[in-house]
Structure formats: structure tokens, C-alpha cells
Motif scaffolding. Sequence first.
Motif, mmCIF file in Angstrom:
data_model
loop_
_atom_site.group_PDB
_atom_site.id
_atom_site.type_symbol
_atom_site.label_atom_id
_atom_site.label_comp_id
_atom_site.label_asym_id
_atom_site.label_seq_id
_atom_site.Cartn_x
_atom_site.Cartn_y
_atom_site.Cartn_z
ATOM 1 N N PHE A 158 30.435 40.379 50.568
ATOM 2 C CA PHE A 158 31.227 39.888 49.452
ATOM 3 C C PHE A 158 31.287 40.907 48.309
ATOM 4 O O PHE A 158 31.516 40.538 47.166
ATOM 5 C CB PHE A 158 30.650 38.559 48.953
ATOM 6 C CG PHE A 158 30.749 37.469 49.972
ATOM 7 C CD1 PHE A 158 31.858 36.652 50.023
ATOM 8 C CD2 PHE A 158 29.748 37.280 50.917
ATOM 9 C CE1 PHE A 158 31.974 35.658 50.983
ATOM 10 C CE2 PHE A 158 29.850 36.286 51.875
ATOM 11 C CZ PHE A 158 30.975 35.482 51.912
ATOM 12 N N TYR A 159 31.079 42.200 48.629
ATOM 13 C CA TYR A 159 31.044 43.232 47.591
ATOM 14 C C TYR A 159 32.346 43.320 46.804
ATOM 15 O O TYR A 159 32.361 43.730 45.651
ATOM 16 C CB TYR A 159 30.717 44.601 48.199
ATOM 17 C CG TYR A 159 31.840 45.186 49.004
ATOM 18 C CD1 TYR A 159 32.758 46.041 48.419
ATOM 19 C CD2 TYR A 159 31.988 44.883 50.353
ATOM 20 C CE1 TYR A 159 33.802 46.570 49.162
ATOM 21 C CE2 TYR A 159 33.025 45.399 51.092
ATOM 22 C CZ TYR A 159 33.920 46.249 50.483
ATOM 23 O OH TYR A 159 34.962 46.763 51.209
ATOM 24 N N ALA A 160 33.461 42.917 47.385
ATOM 25 C CA ALA A 160 34.763 43.018 46.706
ATOM 26 C C ALA A 160 35.244 41.669 46.182
ATOM 27 O O ALA A 160 36.407 41.515 45.854
ATOM 28 C CB ALA A 160 35.795 43.603 47.660
ATOM 29 N N GLY A 161 34.357 40.690 46.114
ATOM 30 C CA GLY A 161 34.749 39.361 45.655
ATOM 31 C C GLY A 161 34.990 38.440 46.829
ATOM 32 O O GLY A 161 34.731 38.784 47.980
ATOM 33 N N PHE A 162 35.496 37.251 46.533
ATOM 34 C CA PHE A 162 35.752 36.288 47.602
ATOM 35 C C PHE A 162 36.901 35.381 47.224
ATOM 36 O O PHE A 162 37.365 35.361 46.090
ATOM 37 C CB PHE A 162 34.495 35.476 47.932
ATOM 38 C CG PHE A 162 34.017 34.552 46.848
ATOM 39 C CD1 PHE A 162 34.488 33.252 46.761
ATOM 40 C CD2 PHE A 162 33.088 34.978 45.919
ATOM 41 C CE1 PHE A 162 34.043 32.398 45.772
ATOM 42 C CE2 PHE A 162 32.638 34.125 44.928
ATOM 43 C CZ PHE A 162 33.115 32.829 44.859
ATOM 44 N N TYR A 163 37.356 34.648 48.230
ATOM 45 C CA TYR A 163 38.410 33.644 48.063
ATOM 46 C C TYR A 163 37.831 32.287 48.402
ATOM 47 O O TYR A 163 36.921 32.179 49.223
ATOM 48 C CB TYR A 163 39.589 33.917 49.012
ATOM 49 C CG TYR A 163 40.315 35.192 48.737
ATOM 50 C CD1 TYR A 163 41.294 35.250 47.753
ATOM 51 C CD2 TYR A 163 40.042 36.349 49.448
ATOM 52 C CE1 TYR A 163 41.979 36.419 47.498
ATOM 53 C CE2 TYR A 163 40.721 37.524 49.206
ATOM 54 C CZ TYR A 163 41.689 37.555 48.223
ATOM 55 O OH TYR A 163 42.359 38.707 47.962
ATOM 56 N N MET A 164 38.377 31.263 47.781
ATOM 57 C CA MET A 164 38.013 29.903 48.149
ATOM 58 C C MET A 164 39.277 29.065 48.136
ATOM 59 O O MET A 164 40.169 29.293 47.326
ATOM 60 C CB MET A 164 36.948 29.337 47.219
ATOM 61 C CG MET A 164 37.250 29.414 45.762
ATOM 62 S SD MET A 164 35.818 28.952 44.802
ATOM 63 C CE MET A 164 36.391 29.462 43.192
ATOM 64 N N LYS A 165 39.360 28.148 49.062
ATOM 65 C CA LYS A 165 40.533 27.284 49.150
ATOM 66 C C LYS A 165 40.353 26.100 48.216
ATOM 67 O O LYS A 165 39.314 25.445 48.231
ATOM 68 C CB LYS A 165 40.737 26.779 50.583
ATOM 69 C CG LYS A 165 41.186 27.855 51.526
ATOM 70 C CD LYS A 165 41.455 27.273 52.892
ATOM 71 C CE LYS A 165 41.879 28.368 53.855
ATOM 72 N NZ LYS A 165 42.106 27.853 55.194
#
Length: 172
Positions: free
Chosen positions: A126-133
Motif C-alpha cells: 500500500f506504499y502508493a495509497g489505496f482505494y476503498m469502495k
Amino acid sequence: MLTSAALILGALSVAGDAAPAPLPVAVPAPSLEPPLAHFQVVIEQQLIIRVPARRSPLTNFSAPPAPSARIRETPIVWKEKKAPKCVAMRDIMGMQAVQRDSIDLITRQNQRLRAQLNRGCRALDFYAGFYMKGNKDGRLCEDRDEIHARTGARCEVDKFRLMVPVPRDDDD
């Protein structure tokens, strides 16, 4: 039914100089049977929220800054406390990967929540961030929701812990 061409030809065939007779108008009778073709439209909406990453010692791949330009700061030790089971998605501003199996979520209220990831998930993914629905209640909950890394990893949050800063003295 009469077509317009037949109506015009019928009007031209009237003999003599007499006034032309009015043209008959054909109106179709309304159909009592329902149409044979049915169309259905399905509209789906999906909300995906992106959470940017902040640099941490675990994810900072660049060279460290020069020691002379650095301002001396008091080191902070984080103490874990009990946290709620769910966090409002709109309150999550950023994240840091600070341990192998967990990431820290930074909220609008300047709180730090440690999200422990399920087994087999690495925080480094997750070094570049993450997405969540987005979901109906608008909350990210432990043991229910997944976060998606930009690298393709998907992990469920096992537990949230509230991180409280405790200043540490360097007099040791």
C-alpha cells in the motif's frame, strides 16, 4: 389505410374546374394489445474513494535529507488504545505504512488509526495509497470491508487501534 400518394392522385383525378373535395384523413385505431417488445434499463452506481499515501521510513525510497538541514524534533512514541469498529470514509485523509502488517489512517480530526490487515497482507503493498469502495453506510469497518492497493492487492481490515502520541525524552 391510404397513403399520401394515393390521396394526392385521388385529388388530381377530380374532373373539371369544380372545387376539390376535401381529402379523407386516415387515423389508426388505438391498439388494445400491449407492445410485444419490452425494454429494461438498469442503472448501477459505484463510488470508489482514493486515499493518498504519506511518506514513512518504511516507504521512503529516496535518499534521506542532509543532517545539517534537519531540525531536531522530539521523537514521538505511539501508544495503542481501543478504537471504534468503523470509521467514516469521508474522514480518512491519508495513510502511512509504518509496520509490516498494518497501515496508519490519518483522519480529518488529526487522529491516527492503525488498521491491522488480515493474514498474508503486507503494508508495503500500500506504499502508493489505496482505494476503498463506498457502501450504503459510508463507513470502513473491521472484519467487513476490503481496501484495494494500487498494486492489485486486496486486504480486509482485521482491527482498528487508536494511536495516541506520547512524547519521549532523549535523556536515556
